[in-house]
Design a protein around this motif. Sequence first.
Motif, PDB file in Angstrom:
ATOM      1  N   ARG A  69      29.173 -22.480   8.591  1.00 23.31           N
ATOM      2  CA  ARG A  69      29.058 -21.093   8.111  1.00 23.31           C
ATOM      3  C   ARG A  69      27.917 -20.378   8.818  1.00 23.31           C
ATOM      4  O   ARG A  69      28.026 -19.213   9.178  1.00 23.31           O
ATOM      5  CB  ARG A  69      28.810 -21.074   6.604  1.00 23.31           C
ATOM      6  CG  ARG A  69      30.008 -21.521   5.799  1.00 23.31           C
ATOM      7  CD  ARG A  69      29.776 -21.309   4.311  1.00 23.31           C
ATOM      8  NE  ARG A  69      30.981 -21.648   3.576  1.00 23.31           N
ATOM      9  CZ  ARG A  69      31.129 -21.431   2.277  1.00 23.31           C
ATOM     10  NH1 ARG A  69      30.141 -20.890   1.577  1.00 23.31           N
ATOM     11  NH2 ARG A  69      32.246 -21.761   1.673  1.00 23.31           N
ATOM     12  N   GLN A  70      26.800 -21.068   8.947  1.00 27.93           N
ATOM     13  CA  GLN A  70      25.637 -20.540   9.663  1.00 27.93           C
ATOM     14  C   GLN A  70      24.904 -21.704  10.304  1.00 27.93           C
ATOM     15  O   GLN A  70      25.003 -22.844   9.842  1.00 27.93           O
ATOM     16  CB  GLN A  70      24.669 -19.827   8.701  1.00 27.93           C
ATOM     17  CG  GLN A  70      25.143 -18.477   8.209  1.00 27.93           C
ATOM     18  CD  GLN A  70      24.089 -17.839   7.313  1.00 27.93           C
ATOM     19  OE1 GLN A  70      24.095 -18.029   6.101  1.00 27.93           O
ATOM     20  NE2 GLN A  70      23.178 -17.095   7.892  1.00 27.93           N
ATOM     21  N   VAL A  71      24.173 -21.402  11.376  1.00 23.37           N
ATOM     22  CA  VAL A  71      23.340 -22.405  12.038  1.00 23.37           C
ATOM     23  C   VAL A  71      21.910 -21.877  12.048  1.00 23.37           C
ATOM     24  O   VAL A  71      21.648 -20.759  12.489  1.00 23.37           O
ATOM     25  CB  VAL A  71      23.833 -22.699  13.472  1.00 23.37           C
ATOM     26  CG1 VAL A  71      22.895 -23.663  14.174  1.00 23.37           C
ATOM     27  CG2 VAL A  71      25.253 -23.273  13.430  1.00 23.37           C
ATOM     28  N   LEU A  72      20.997 -22.695  11.529  1.00 27.40           N
ATOM     29  CA  LEU A  72      19.593 -22.316  11.387  1.00 27.40           C
ATOM     30  C   LEU A  72      18.806 -22.789  12.603  1.00 27.40           C
ATOM     31  O   LEU A  72      18.704 -23.994  12.846  1.00 27.40           O
ATOM     32  CB  LEU A  72      19.031 -22.967  10.116  1.00 27.40           C
ATOM     33  CG  LEU A  72      17.546 -22.755   9.815  1.00 27.40           C
ATOM     34  CD1 LEU A  72      17.285 -21.314   9.412  1.00 27.40           C
ATOM     35  CD2 LEU A  72      17.090 -23.701   8.697  1.00 27.40           C
ATOM     36  N   ALA A  73      18.291 -21.855  13.387  1.00 27.41           N
ATOM     37  CA  ALA A  73      17.373 -22.213  14.471  1.00 27.41           C
ATOM     38  C   ALA A  73      15.995 -22.420  13.855  1.00 27.41           C
ATOM     39  O   ALA A  73      15.537 -21.604  13.053  1.00 27.41           O
ATOM     40  CB  ALA A  73      17.333 -21.094  15.515  1.00 27.41           C
ATOM     41  N   LYS A  74      15.342 -23.530  14.221  1.00 28.52           N
ATOM     42  CA  LYS A  74      14.089 -23.866  13.541  1.00 28.52           C
ATOM     43  C   LYS A  74      13.083 -24.470  14.516  1.00 28.52           C
ATOM     44  O   LYS A  74      13.447 -24.958  15.582  1.00 28.52           O
ATOM     45  CB  LYS A  74      14.358 -24.853  12.390  1.00 28.52           C
ATOM     46  CG  LYS A  74      14.900 -26.204  12.839  1.00 28.52           C
ATOM     47  CD  LYS A  74      15.290 -27.062  11.646  1.00 28.52           C
ATOM     48  CE  LYS A  74      15.855 -28.398  12.057  1.00 28.52           C
ATOM     49  NZ  LYS A  74      14.914 -29.302  12.740  1.00 28.52           N
ATOM     50  N   MET A  75      11.827 -24.403  14.102  1.00 27.17           N
ATOM     51  CA  MET A  75      10.750 -25.081  14.818  1.00 27.17           C
ATOM     52  C   MET A  75      10.136 -26.176  13.945  1.00 27.17           C
ATOM     53  O   MET A  75       9.670 -27.190  14.440  1.00 27.17           O
ATOM     54  CB  MET A  75       9.669 -24.084  15.256  1.00 27.17           C
ATOM     55  CG  MET A  75      10.156 -23.054  16.259  1.00 27.17           C
ATOM     56  SD  MET A  75      10.714 -23.769  17.828  1.00 27.17           S
ATOM     57  CE  MET A  75       9.150 -24.240  18.556  1.00 27.17           C
ATOM     58  N   GLN A  76      10.131 -25.967  12.618  1.00 30.16           N
ATOM     59  CA  GLN A  76       9.679 -27.017  11.694  1.00 30.16           C
ATOM     60  C   GLN A  76      10.653 -28.188  11.776  1.00 30.16           C
ATOM     61  O   GLN A  76      11.854 -27.989  12.010  1.00 30.16           O
ATOM     62  CB  GLN A  76       9.666 -26.493  10.254  1.00 30.16           C
ATOM     63  CG  GLN A  76       8.738 -25.331  10.011  1.00 30.16           C
ATOM     64  CD  GLN A  76       7.336 -25.767   9.639  1.00 30.16           C
ATOM     65  OE1 GLN A  76       7.066 -26.951   9.485  1.00 30.16           O
ATOM     66  NE2 GLN A  76       6.446 -24.804   9.508  1.00 30.16           N
ATOM     67  N   PHE A  77      10.186 -29.389  11.551  1.00 30.50           N
ATOM     68  CA  PHE A  77      11.080 -30.542  11.569  1.00 30.50           C
ATOM     69  C   PHE A  77      11.986 -30.553  10.336  1.00 30.50           C
ATOM     70  O   PHE A  77      13.161 -30.878  10.431  1.00 30.50           O
ATOM     71  CB  PHE A  77      10.281 -31.845  11.695  1.00 30.50           C
ATOM     72  CG  PHE A  77       9.463 -31.899  12.963  1.00 30.50           C
ATOM     73  CD1 PHE A  77      10.033 -31.592  14.187  1.00 30.50           C
ATOM     74  CD2 PHE A  77       8.126 -32.228  12.922  1.00 30.50           C
ATOM     75  CE1 PHE A  77       9.294 -31.631  15.357  1.00 30.50           C
ATOM     76  CE2 PHE A  77       7.364 -32.266  14.081  1.00 30.50           C
ATOM     77  CZ  PHE A  77       7.946 -31.967  15.303  1.00 30.50           C
ATOM     78  N   SER A  78      11.453 -30.191   9.180  1.00 24.47           N
ATOM     79  CA  SER A  78      12.285 -30.071   7.982  1.00 24.47           C
ATOM     80  C   SER A  78      12.949 -28.704   7.953  1.00 24.47           C
ATOM     81  O   SER A  78      12.275 -27.671   7.961  1.00 24.47           O
ATOM     82  CB  SER A  78      11.447 -30.240   6.711  1.00 24.47           C
ATOM     83  OG  SER A  78      12.217 -29.870   5.577  1.00 24.47           O
ATOM     84  N   ALA A  79      14.277 -28.709   7.888  1.00 27.10           N
ATOM     85  CA  ALA A  79      15.002 -27.439   7.814  1.00 27.10           C
ATOM     86  C   ALA A  79      14.723 -26.705   6.506  1.00 27.10           C
ATOM     87  O   ALA A  79      14.841 -25.480   6.438  1.00 27.10           O
ATOM     88  CB  ALA A  79      16.496 -27.693   7.961  1.00 27.10           C
ATOM     89  N   VAL A  80      14.333 -27.454   5.464  1.00 33.07           N
ATOM     90  CA  VAL A  80      14.022 -26.822   4.179  1.00 33.07           C
ATOM     91  C   VAL A  80      12.812 -25.899   4.331  1.00 33.07           C
ATOM     92  O   VAL A  80      12.744 -24.835   3.710  1.00 33.07           O
ATOM     93  CB  VAL A  80      13.802 -27.893   3.089  1.00 33.07           C
ATOM     94  CG1 VAL A  80      13.356 -27.262   1.768  1.00 33.07           C
ATOM     95  CG2 VAL A  80      15.072 -28.715   2.895  1.00 33.07           C
ATOM     96  N   GLU A  81      11.864 -26.294   5.170  1.00 31.37           N
ATOM     97  CA  GLU A  81      10.675 -25.461   5.412  1.00 31.37           C
ATOM     98  C   GLU A  81      11.031 -24.124   6.066  1.00 31.37           C
ATOM     99  O   GLU A  81      10.255 -23.182   6.023  1.00 31.37           O
ATOM    100  CB  GLU A  81       9.683 -26.209   6.305  1.00 31.37           C
ATOM    101  CG  GLU A  81       9.072 -27.452   5.691  1.00 31.37           C
ATOM    102  CD  GLU A  81       8.043 -27.115   4.620  1.00 31.37           C
ATOM    103  OE1 GLU A  81       7.440 -26.026   4.673  1.00 31.37           O
ATOM    104  OE2 GLU A  81       7.850 -27.954   3.727  1.00 31.37           O
ATOM    105  N   GLU A  82      12.211 -24.052   6.688  1.00 34.69           N
ATOM    106  CA  GLU A  82      12.626 -22.831   7.399  1.00 34.69           C
ATOM    107  C   GLU A  82      13.686 -22.045   6.633  1.00 34.69           C
ATOM    108  O   GLU A  82      14.268 -21.111   7.174  1.00 34.69           O
ATOM    109  CB  GLU A  82      13.156 -23.205   8.788  1.00 34.69           C
ATOM    110  CG  GLU A  82      12.129 -23.911   9.644  1.00 34.69           C
ATOM    111  CD  GLU A  82      11.606 -23.071  10.789  1.00 34.69           C
ATOM    112  OE1 GLU A  82      11.891 -21.858  10.826  1.00 34.69           O
ATOM    113  OE2 GLU A  82      10.910 -23.646  11.632  1.00 34.69           O
ATOM    114  N   GLY A  83      14.002 -22.466   5.395  1.00 35.39           N
ATOM    115  CA  GLY A  83      14.899 -21.662   4.572  1.00 35.39           C
ATOM    116  C   GLY A  83      16.258 -22.268   4.267  1.00 35.39           C
ATOM    117  O   GLY A  83      17.092 -21.615   3.636  1.00 35.39           O
ATOM    118  N   LEU A  84      16.514 -23.507   4.677  1.00 35.52           N
ATOM    119  CA  LEU A  84      17.809 -24.121   4.396  1.00 35.52           C
ATOM    120  C   LEU A  84      18.088 -24.184   2.896  1.00 35.52           C
ATOM    121  O   LEU A  84      19.221 -23.963   2.455  1.00 35.52           O
ATOM    122  CB  LEU A  84      17.884 -25.532   4.994  1.00 35.52           C
ATOM    123  CG  LEU A  84      19.162 -26.312   4.695  1.00 35.52           C
ATOM    124  CD1 LEU A  84      20.361 -25.686   5.402  1.00 35.52           C
ATOM    125  CD2 LEU A  84      19.021 -27.782   5.080  1.00 35.52           C
TER     126      LEU A  84
END
Length: 201
Positions: A69-84
Amino acid sequence: MLIDVQACQLVLVDFQAKLKPVMVDADGVWANAARLAQLAQVLEVPTWGTEQNPSRLGVMPPEIRTHCRQVLAKMQFSAVEEGLGEWLQPEPPQAPRGNARSLPRHLQKPQAATQERKSIVLAGCEAHICLMQTALDLLEDEFEVWVVTDACTSRTERNRDAAYDRLAGAGAELVTTEMVAFEWVRTAEHPDFKLLQSLFK
């Protein structure tokens, strides 16, 4: 104790072009992720992806990305830290459109409650870094986490296996791609059972 397809979401962590050549059993892991993504789409399991620093590590292959549905581009290792975590929460019910006072309350249509999907099926790499940190944060946020061991990998078997030990100790369930698929479908009479069979021949 079985995975409930109605309560599930699928998260595919960092299946990226430049990571694949250095991962243990990458071809098998990527193939299992694609199988899960395809079956999830048919069964209407919401599927989300993440990409770690995609400008450096490349993007997801289309056979996986197209099912997200969406792909989260991230720099943090945990995707939860970036809004997942926000993506995985149900959308709040929409306010009624128009003038809500134009109809008596007993004639207004009730708002359907959005079902919570608190079981997260997780696959990706690296198992001991981005996948593990995402899983631990999801557990802390009171999601059930199912880690698909044959759809996860790291650069070394030791790191991958250490991640599984730690995740199991933290409360994640360790499963395989076929376990997930057959628990989603549950019966040979399911209308999509033939698709499942074709994916695992």
